[in-house]
Design a protein around this motif. Sequence first.
Motif: not given
Lengths: 512, 125
Positions: A285, A429, A485, A465, A273, A463
């Motif tokens: 992760e 996330k 990410q 992804e 990340v 965050v």
Amino acid sequence: MPDNETDPRLAMLVDGIVRLSRGDLSTRMEPSAARDDVDAVITGFNLLAEELELVHRDFEDRVESRTAMLHQAHLDMRAMAMTDALTQLDNRIALLAKLEDELAADGDATPPALILLDLDSFKDVNDSFGHDAGDRVLQEVANRLVGVIRDTDTVARLGGDEFAILVPEATLEIALRIANRALAALGDRISLDELHVFSRASIGVRLAEPGQSPESILLDADTAMYVAKREGRSTIKVFEPVMLLQRQLRSQIASELRDAIRSDQLSLHYQPVVDLRDGRVLGLEALVRWNHPTRGFIMPDEFIPLAEEIGAVIELDRWVMASAIRQYSLWRAEMELDDDFQLRLNLSAVELQQLDLVDYVRGLLRRFDIPPVALVLEITETALVTGGEVETYSLLSLKQLGVCIEIDDFGTGYSSISYLRKLPVSMVKVDRSLLSELSTGSIQFGFIAAILQLIRAAGLEAVFEGIETLEQAEKLKEMGCVGGQGYYFSKPLTVEDTSALLRSSAKLPLAS
Amino acid sequence: MSAINVQSDQSGEGHPGNVIRLVMPKGVDITGEIAETHAARARSIANGSLRPVLLEISGVGSISRDARAVFTSSRTSSAIAVLGASPVDRVMANFLLGGDPPPCPTRFFTTESEAMAWLGSCPHA
């Protein structure tokens, strides 16, 4: 008075006693007009014979009535053994017996079909409203199913929330028509007093083949029903032989999975990340992989649902937690990681229901000397929203321990921002689907900016992804998003590659 | 059906007063129906009070179970003396009296005087 020596009444008495002793209880004699002692004996004989006959008849009557009672009790017990007590429908035994009868019927007759129904999410009704409410829903479902069949069909409850309809002399068309009627009947909301629930079902249909056993037909219908359940609920699936093969394969893989957890066939990969502002690695992760000896790498999407199905998910989760935390402690010992570096682990909804979860996590952190704040537990939005008291207890205790909780796959569930504020979570996330929809043009950056703003308004960090392009990374950075990410920065890496990356203190993405 | 002989005998010295005399017809098979007719009359004479009963069965053909049940279930008798003459009467009387425990004292006699004396000496008669 007649002479006793030659008195013919004595011979008559002897005859009478002989007849009586042979069982002719109707034997009677006529006393003479003399009314003497011999007549008194005859009268006594008649009266005793009458008593005897009466007692005997009474006894016979009693035997007859007791036999009838016994027979009735036998019938009642048989009925009880063949009837589902809650719904008064046939039970599994009765259904199989009827199916057997249908199959044993004339060989030229059209074969029967079996429709198997399993209610979707019925456990939620029991969990949310109690078993009494659950029972009433099952009774209503039984009534509705009885309402959609023909006179010749049979509805049975096989147990739990599983029902079946036996359709004699069926064609696929007839069976499907009944299955569709059942689906429609269960599509309407069930309202019982103040309880309103939907009790839809997944349905499997099996048209019997010549020579098939009742158990095999039931298994086939069950297999089709499971396919229906997996492919999206409230659907009907007709059995195909390939389904059985898939089921057998799944059950084989399931047993192999248990072995795999114990024999270290599983391995962990780590996806960084990244700080979107400067490419610094903020954390990792941990993602589990299964390196199957003959089938090769199996991805988690395939085996985690299976682990959930067979109840091995706790074992799996704990293996991942212990392995990742041990590895993390090795990295911490070997190199200097940033103070804000965090290890991120996925936690299943089932794990959240375990009362010993918090102790387990605390134990691991102590054993490997990891500060709680360096650990992030990612929990899916659905698990958080549908969780009950135990889940809330787990979350609060984890938060108290100092571990960070992150909502995973945000945007796929149905949580409102106001609800998020109440949860003991510190990070969100955002699901990859939002960014992928961005690339297809179905949503705009403005929309993502709004989501980001809402997350921040709830006091949480975000965050993203699934970042795959420079443009996505740049835009998110412009919006002030910190964590990201995705394959643009790095795919999940093996332990060795991760170690190399951490040692190099490189910024991501690496220059190609 | 033979004549029903039911009377209230209140005469005779040494005889207890208010004895109800039920005389079963000779040579007749006493059915439940016949017995009930007699019993109904006896109840009517007794008019709700308990009275001693002299039940004369001399020479009857037979006494059915139903008839026996009528006599032994009487609730208006303070005592029942069964009067018969022959050994046959004695056997029938004992079947009549030998079933369920009777609601009042009962006994068989072959002479009326003994029967009446017993009825007179019965504490409840």
